[in-house]
Design a protein around this motif. Structure first.
Motif, PDB file in Angstrom:
ATOM      1  N   PRO A  57     -38.626  27.697  27.391  1.00  0.00           N
ATOM      2  CA  PRO A  57     -38.785  28.833  28.293  1.00  0.00           C
ATOM      3  C   PRO A  57     -37.677  28.915  29.372  1.00  0.00           C
ATOM      4  N   THR A  58     -37.345  27.740  29.947  1.00  0.00           N
ATOM      5  CA  THR A  58     -36.264  27.772  30.923  1.00  0.00           C
ATOM      6  C   THR A  58     -34.956  27.718  30.173  1.00  0.00           C
ATOM      7  N   ASP A  59     -34.271  28.750  30.194  1.00  0.00           N
ATOM      8  CA  ASP A  59     -33.026  28.811  29.459  1.00  0.00           C
ATOM      9  C   ASP A  59     -31.856  28.325  30.271  1.00  0.00           C
ATOM     10  N   PHE A  60     -32.199  27.628  31.361  1.00  0.00           N
ATOM     11  CA  PHE A  60     -31.128  27.179  32.236  1.00  0.00           C
ATOM     12  C   PHE A  60     -30.886  25.689  32.085  1.00  0.00           C
ATOM     13  N   LEU A  61     -29.634  25.320  32.163  1.00  0.00           N
ATOM     14  CA  LEU A  61     -29.263  23.913  32.067  1.00  0.00           C
ATOM     15  C   LEU A  61     -28.797  23.483  33.448  1.00  0.00           C
ATOM     16  N   SER A  62     -29.472  22.449  33.980  1.00  0.00           N
ATOM     17  CA  SER A  62     -29.046  21.935  35.287  1.00  0.00           C
ATOM     18  C   SER A  62     -28.005  20.857  35.076  1.00  0.00           C
ATOM     19  N   LEU A  63     -26.917  20.990  35.802  1.00  0.00           N
ATOM     20  CA  LEU A  63     -25.818  20.041  35.611  1.00  0.00           C
ATOM     21  C   LEU A  63     -25.409  19.434  36.948  1.00  0.00           C
ATOM     22  N   VAL A  64     -25.158  18.123  36.911  1.00  0.00           N
ATOM     23  CA  VAL A  64     -24.543  17.473  38.068  1.00  0.00           C
ATOM     24  C   VAL A  64     -23.043  17.660  37.876  1.00  0.00           C
ATOM     25  N   THR A  65     -22.371  18.228  38.856  1.00  0.00           N
ATOM     26  CA  THR A  65     -20.940  18.477  38.664  1.00  0.00           C
ATOM     27  C   THR A  65     -20.116  17.445  39.413  1.00  0.00           C
ATOM     28  N   PHE A  66     -18.960  17.182  38.871  1.00  0.00           N
ATOM     29  CA  PHE A  66     -18.027  16.292  39.575  1.00  0.00           C
ATOM     30  C   PHE A  66     -16.620  16.656  39.141  1.00  0.00           C
ATOM     31  N   THR A  67     -15.666  16.214  39.927  1.00  0.00           N
ATOM     32  CA  THR A  67     -14.281  16.531  39.580  1.00  0.00           C
ATOM     33  C   THR A  67     -13.497  15.269  39.312  1.00  0.00           C
ATOM     34  N   VAL A  68     -12.583  15.416  38.384  1.00  0.00           N
ATOM     35  CA  VAL A  68     -11.623  14.362  38.072  1.00  0.00           C
ATOM     36  C   VAL A  68     -10.296  15.104  37.990  1.00  0.00           C
ATOM     37  N   THR A  69      -9.340  14.669  38.777  1.00  0.00           N
ATOM     38  CA  THR A  69      -8.125  15.463  39.057  1.00  0.00           C
ATOM     39  C   THR A  69      -8.574  16.871  39.453  1.00  0.00           C
ATOM     40  N   ASP A  70      -8.078  17.915  38.791  1.00  0.00           N
ATOM     41  CA  ASP A  70      -8.465  19.272  39.191  1.00  0.00           C
ATOM     42  C   ASP A  70      -9.613  19.798  38.351  1.00  0.00           C
ATOM     43  N   GLN A  71     -10.001  19.014  37.382  1.00  0.00           N
ATOM     44  CA  GLN A  71     -10.972  19.508  36.422  1.00  0.00           C
ATOM     45  C   GLN A  71     -12.405  19.264  36.882  1.00  0.00           C
ATOM     46  N   THR A  72     -13.252  20.260  36.708  1.00  0.00           N
ATOM     47  CA  THR A  72     -14.669  20.100  37.028  1.00  0.00           C
ATOM     48  C   THR A  72     -15.439  19.794  35.733  1.00  0.00           C
ATOM     49  N   PHE A  73     -16.305  18.820  35.837  1.00  0.00           N
ATOM     50  CA  PHE A  73     -17.144  18.453  34.689  1.00  0.00           C
ATOM     51  C   PHE A  73     -18.594  18.553  35.091  1.00  0.00           C
ATOM     52  N   GLY A  74     -19.451  18.610  34.083  1.00  0.00           N
ATOM     53  CA  GLY A  74     -20.873  18.595  34.376  1.00  0.00           C
ATOM     54  C   GLY A  74     -21.616  17.700  33.402  1.00  0.00           C
ATOM     55  N   ILE A  75     -22.660  17.045  33.907  1.00  0.00           N
ATOM     56  CA  ILE A  75     -23.519  16.224  33.044  1.00  0.00           C
ATOM     57  C   ILE A  75     -24.944  16.719  33.272  1.00  0.00           C
ATOM     58  N   PRO A  76     -25.709  16.947  32.204  1.00  0.00           N
ATOM     59  CA  PRO A  76     -27.094  17.400  32.374  1.00  0.00           C
ATOM     60  C   PRO A  76     -27.830  16.494  33.356  1.00  0.00           C
ATOM     61  N   VAL A  77     -28.510  17.078  34.281  1.00  0.00           N
ATOM     62  CA  VAL A  77     -29.113  16.310  35.367  1.00  0.00           C
ATOM     63  C   VAL A  77     -30.143  15.315  34.835  1.00  0.00           C
ATOM     64  N   THR A  78     -30.696  15.616  33.678  1.00  0.00           N
ATOM     65  CA  THR A  78     -31.693  14.707  33.091  1.00  0.00           C
ATOM     66  C   THR A  78     -31.081  13.392  32.643  1.00  0.00           C
ATOM     67  N   GLU A  79     -29.771  13.376  32.467  1.00  0.00           N
ATOM     68  CA  GLU A  79     -29.139  12.145  31.987  1.00  0.00           C
ATOM     69  C   GLU A  79     -28.563  11.307  33.124  1.00  0.00           C
ATOM     70  N   VAL A  80     -28.610  11.838  34.327  1.00  0.00           N
ATOM     71  CA  VAL A  80     -28.010  11.122  35.457  1.00  0.00           C
ATOM     72  C   VAL A  80     -29.059  10.253  36.139  1.00  0.00           C
ATOM     73  N   GLN A  81     -28.745   8.980  36.287  1.00  0.00           N
ATOM     74  CA  GLN A  81     -29.680   8.052  36.916  1.00  0.00           C
ATOM     75  C   GLN A  81     -29.482   8.005  38.418  1.00  0.00           C
ATOM     76  N   ASP A  82     -28.256   8.184  38.846  1.00  0.00           N
ATOM     77  CA  ASP A  82     -27.941   7.866  40.219  1.00  0.00           C
ATOM     78  C   ASP A  82     -26.560   8.421  40.549  1.00  0.00           C
ATOM     79  N   VAL A  83     -26.370   8.795  41.808  1.00  0.00           N
ATOM     80  CA  VAL A  83     -25.032   9.146  42.281  1.00  0.00           C
ATOM     81  C   VAL A  83     -24.776   8.262  43.489  1.00  0.00           C
ATOM     82  N   LEU A  84     -23.652   7.585  43.509  1.00  0.00           N
ATOM     83  CA  LEU A  84     -23.463   6.633  44.600  1.00  0.00           C
ATOM     84  C   LEU A  84     -22.000   6.565  45.031  1.00  0.00           C
TER      85      LEU A  84
END
Lengths: 886, 158
Positions: free
Chosen positions: B14-41
């Motif tokens: 039903p929720t057609d939205f994907l929540s992503l934790v975003t981060f940058t490496v050099t100039d590039q932005t990446f995202g990882i599904p929030v369900t797979e992230v354990q921790d940000v530190l």
């Protein structure tokens, strides 16, 4: 299930385990009153608690058991094996009832009258004389009707019938009246509260049961606490506020202690895993009529809880196997001249960063012939595959799934689910299992469980600002070197050494080893004297900290490629640290006296380069001679009086065999007394001693060989350590000792045709080493410096009966050469032998695929001559066969 | 493969939205599904592993657990960070029971994207990147590469 019953179950199961062990002890020391009292108390507690909880069946059985025990204690009844067996059966019955109780929550229906009657008969001394035979009990008792205990109350059948009737009506509550007062010796259970009794009992020291998850969680929390403490300490150092100083210090200490305590909580002595074994072995010896003694050593070796659980079943299985299959019947043992009673030894100890568990029996050993048959009948390997395997490899088939050598399936073992499960379980925790077996002398299993998970004490060292942990088990001593210290690190060419008392210790710089960048140079350095097996070396580090107790955790899969780490851990201060693997470091150091077989096997020696090791010795008139160290088996000093003269030949008894002695020069005059240095050459079975004047040294040097055949006994000369030295022809002396040393030579002589061999090796040294060996087998040798040259010779129409080739060569290597040769119809029958310093299974397979008939290791020092000899003989034999065939 | 199917499931939920934790490496932005992230530190003490793989920056203690720090720059073949780059951030993920902390330049917000608007990897993308990218989301000013954690960590085993 009732909480109360749950607690009762755990407690009673523990008591039963203890009862098992104690009873076996009792059997061995029937007059030990202490043991008896302890057993009695345990049984009494069980009975009392059952009464309290309203478990009539259990109570009745326990009561009958207690009866006998009381009589034992009061000396009214003698402790006989039969009686003990009966009580053990009683314990088993209780255990079964408990199992059912645990599963269903209430006592199962059933009838124990037979057992109880038997117990009471025993208590009355009725069966004391006649040996008790368990299977007959049921029948006997059911015919004899109710049995009365000595004080006249009906214990068994009638009472039990009432119990059953009550149960049948579905009344499991404490419906039954309290049991009738026990006969004289046993105190009546009623006056006491059932709940108090466990505390009265002699159950093992104060312990409580805690969920494992709770401890794990605690461990995590404490690591957090340590981190927080460290942050606080850091803040305090920066701010220099004194009012927190003292309480913080206290907090710090308490935190450390707490951490230590919880870490220890996870550890358990290995003895916990084998406390059931005495009972098992005892039952087995009674059932089978064997006499078996179980000896356990190192029961207090501590293991991580998880590991302990994992090895429990394998250990039980293996001890059973040892007792069931390994140990022979007393009569058989007597025949073999062995002690009637067999011994199964179970031992645990720390070694080289591992926990080693040794299970040994002095029985008949594994039957290799049987195993071979079994392998064939089960289709685990074909006959030809089997023929190629060494005995050791054949033995390892017992670890294959679906393999069991038991002739008959006994109740104990032989169900074919044994050793493969054992191996799987051990490998799951990263352990290894090895076995060795000597026919007639017994079988030994060695289980090695790696450090991982286990707690060890480790020395923390620093190099280039990085800290590492080195397991204390390898650390012999610490030496401060340089600066004001008396010791200093010296260099022999590039090799760093340290004078340590009377010896020279080779040193390894941890910085170089780990390729770290030098941060600062302090004048002081420390040498950690490390020992691995028989090998010692010093590890140069910048600083040494304290030793710490650490729990070794395996490294992440991504880091498993590096051989220098045994694991990693979190130190008390919260920092992550790598644990060095002394074994891994040792194996990278090429030490001359490396005794570890495993390491020598994996060490790749580069002989194709002209660097080689020679044994220098003085022959007659102090002439210096050399022999390639590859060919020397040992160096010995022989007492002259022990030399015997048989038909003009000198021999000496050496390792239970006669070894011929050959002097280097034919005009050697044998002295009357003293000792003679002897260089021993061996093919594993036969040995021959070359008598020399004295041994000078072993040199490992780059050298140039000049071939100069002509003088008998020499293959040429070389510049070794700056001077010219003759290199002796070992084959020449071997033939003096044994005419038939080279079995291939017989065939050659019979054929009366001199065979042609092509020897291909890019190392001049090696060509010169091998050529005389081939010539000794009556082959005419043509040499080629690489594969390309060999192919040119073949193209030119030269005929060869045999090709011996190195594998690694410039341009055309051995494998290419072999496939080229095989492709040519003219040569495809020519047998080929590979000689290489790379001898892994994969290398061998590649060699065989390319067409090599035999694959010989250059690094196998002692056996090079013998291996080559066998291969040549076999090749020529095959050649003759193929030529004869068409 | 598994990830592809799981994404499909998510897309059809039903929720057609994907929540992503975003981060940058050099100039590039990446995202990882929030369900797979354990921790940000914030990464502090990293223990070195001499002779370890190039893209392993070291090990850290994450609440009593030893976690391997993967240098995403090294992994993606990007130039190493300069000292002036400020404090490194870590995004901890789990793969086959092991924890890994991805060392990145900076961690951004958690964003939601409509799964239907996910673009396929461009055919011209560097093969290494194509392997670890699970499509791209476009925003006004950036392109967000969805990282496949399993495959990112699997590169090392080759």
């Amino acid at each position: 299930m009732d909480d109360l019953i749950g607690e009762f179950l755990t407690e009673t199961n523990e008591s039963l385990a203890q009862l098992d062990t104690e009873l076996v002890r009792l059997e061995q020391e029937p007059n030990n009153h202490e043991v008896l009292s302890c057993i009695f108390r345990l049984m009494h507690t069980i009975k009392g608690t059952c009464g309290f909880l309203g478990l009539p069946r259990l109570e009745a059985v326990a009561h009958a058991g207690e009866n006998i025990l009381g009589k034992f204690r009061d000396g009214e009844l003698a402790v006989t094996p039969d009686a003990v067996t009966l009580i053990l059966r009683c314990i088993d019955a209780i255990r079964d009832l408990l199992g059912a109780l645990e599963a269903t929550g209430h006592e199962p229906d059933g009838d124990d009258s037979a057992l109880i009657a038997a117990l009471n008969r025993m208590a009355n001394g009725e069966v004391a004389q006649a040996p008790f035979s368990p299977p007959s009990v049921g029948v006997e008792v059911s015919e004899s009707g109710p049995v009365f205990a000595e004080d006249g109350f009906p214990v068994a059948a009638e009472l039990l019938a009432e119990v059953e009737a009550a149960l049948a009506r579905g009344e499991v509550k404490p419906a039954l009246p309290a049991p009738p007062p026990a006969p004289a010796p046993s105190p009546a259970p009623q006056p006491r509260s059932g709940m108090e009794e466990p505390r009265d009992s002699a159950s093992p020291a104060a312990t409580i049961r805690v969920q494992v998850g709770v401890i794990e969680n605690l461990m995590t929390l404490i690591s957090e606490l340590v981190l927080t403490r460290n942050q606080l300490l850091q803040t305090q150092r920066v701010q220099r506020t004194n009012e927190f100083k003292v309480p913080l210090q206290r907090l710090s200490h308490i935190t450390s202690d707490l951490q230590e305590g919880v870490t220890k909580m996870r550890m358990q002595p290995i003895g916990n895993a084998w406390n059931k074994l005495p009972r098992i072995v005892r039952d087995l010896s009674v059932d089978s009529g064997k006499k078996i003694e179980l000896v356990t050593k190192g029961a207090d070796t501590e293991l991580d809880r998880q590991v302990l659980e994992m090895i429990k079943d394998p250990l039980t299985h293996m001890v059973r196997n040892a007792a069931d299959h390994g140990i022979e019947m007393p009569a058989q043992r007597r025949q073999c001249g062995k002690n009637e009673s067999g011994t199964v030894t179970l031992e645990a100890y720390h070694e080289g960063g591992h926990i080693v568990i040794r299970i040994a029996d002095d029985g008949k050993g594994l039957d290799v012939v049987r195993i071979r048959e079994k392998i064939l009948s089960k289709g685990l390997a074909t006959e030809s595959e089997l023929a190629a395997l060494s005995e050791q490899q054949v033995l390892h088939f017992i670890f294959r799934a679906g393999f069991s050598t038991a002739e008959q399936v006994t109740a104990v073992s032989g169900r074919g689910v044994g050793m493969d499960v054992v191996r799987t379980n051990i490998e799951r925790i990263g352990g290894t299992i090895e076995l060795s077996s000597v026919a007639g002398l017994g079988t030994t299993f060695l289980i090695k469980i790696p450090l991982t998970l286990a707690i060890v004490s480790a020395l923390i060292v620093e190099v280039c600002g990085e800290r590492f942990a080195l397991p204390q088990i390898h650390v012999m001593e610490l030496v401060r070197a340089g600066g004001r210290s008396a010791s200093r690190i010296e260099k022999v060419k590039e090799a760093a050494v340290l004078r340590l008392r009377d010896s020279l210790l080779p040193l390894v710089s941890l910085r170089d080893l780990l390729q770290l960048e030098k941060v600062s140079s302090s004048a002081d350095q420390f040498v950690v004297v490390t020992q691995v097996g028989a090998q010692s070396f010093g590890l140069i580090v910048d600083r040494v900290y304290d030793a710490e107790e650490i729990v070794v955790k395996p490294v992440a899969p991504i880091l498993r490629g590096t051989s220098f780490y045994a694991g990693n851990t979190i130190l008390g201060d919260g920092n992550v640290i790598m644990i060095l693997d002394a074994n891994g470091i040792a194996s990278t150091i090429s030490c001359g006296d490396l005794n570890d077989q495993r390491d020598t096997a994996s060490t790749v020696r580069d002989i194709s380069d002209t660097k080689a090791a020679f044994l220098l010795f003085a022959a007659k008139k102090r002439e210096r001679k050399a022999v390639p160290l590859e060919l020397v088996a040992r160096i010995e000093e022989i007492e002259v009086p022990s030399i015997e003269d048989i038909g003009g030949r000198r021999v000496v008894q050496y390792r239970d065999r006669l070894m011929p002695l050959v002097p280097f020069s034919s005009d050697f005059s044998w002295p009357e007394r003293g000792r003679l240095p002897v260089i021993v050459f061996s093919d594993g079975v036969r040995s021959m001693g070359l008598v020399v004047e004295h041994i000078i040294d072993v040199v490992d040097d780059r050298m140039s060989v000049e071939l100069k055949a002509g003088q008998s006994g020499l293959i040429g000369s070389a510049i070794i350590a700056g001077s010219a030295v003759d290199i002796i022809d070992v084959g020449f002396f071997l033939r003096q000792a044994y005419d038939d040393w080279f079995s291939g030579s017989k065939i050659a002589e019979q054929g009366a045709v001199e065979r042609q061999a092509l020897l291909v090796d890019d190392s001049a040294f090696f060509r010169n080493l091998v050529a005389p060996l081939l010539r000794a087998a009556h082959l005419r040798v043509t040499m080629a410096a690489d594969g390309a040259e060999a192919l040119r010779l073949l193209e030119a129409g030269e005929h060869f009966d045999l090709i011996v080739s190195d594998i690694e060569m410039p341009q055309v290597d051995g494998l290419t050469l072999a496939s080229e040769v095989k492709r040519d119809p003219r040569f495809q029958d020519t047998p080929m032998i590979a000689l290489s310093s790379h001898v892994s299974e994969a290398d061998k397979a590649a060699g065989q695929a390319a067409g090599f008939l035999h694959y010989i290791s250059k690094a196998d020092q002692a056996n090079l001559a013998a291996n080559l000899n066998v291969a040549v003989g076999a090749s020529i034999h095959q050649l003759d066969n193929t030529r004869r065939a068409p | 493969m598994q990830t592809a199917t799981s994404l499909k499931v998510r897309a059809s939920s039903p929720t057609d939205f994907l929540s992503l934790v975003t981060f940058t490496v050099t100039d590039q932005t990446f995202g990882i599904p929030v369900t797979e992230v354990q921790d940000v530190l914030l990464l502090q003490a990293i223990a070195n592993v001499p002779l370890g793989p190039k893209d392993v920056r070291g090990l850290i203690n994450l609440r009593g657990r030893i976690v391997t720090v993967i240098d995403v720059r090294a992994r993606l073949g990007l130039p190493p960070r300069t000292a002036a780059g400020g404090r490194a951030m870590g995004v901890t993920v789990e793969s086959e029971g092991e924890f890994y902390t991805l060392l990145v330049d900076a961690v951004g917000d958690v964003v939601q994207h409509d799964c239907a608007r996910r673009e396929a990897n461009p055919a011209t993308l560097d093969p290494l990147w194509r392997d670890i990218a699970d499509g791209i989301f476009t925003t006004e000013d950036t392109l967000l590469v969805v990282l496949n954690v399993t495959r990112l960590l699997a590169i090392r085993t080759r």
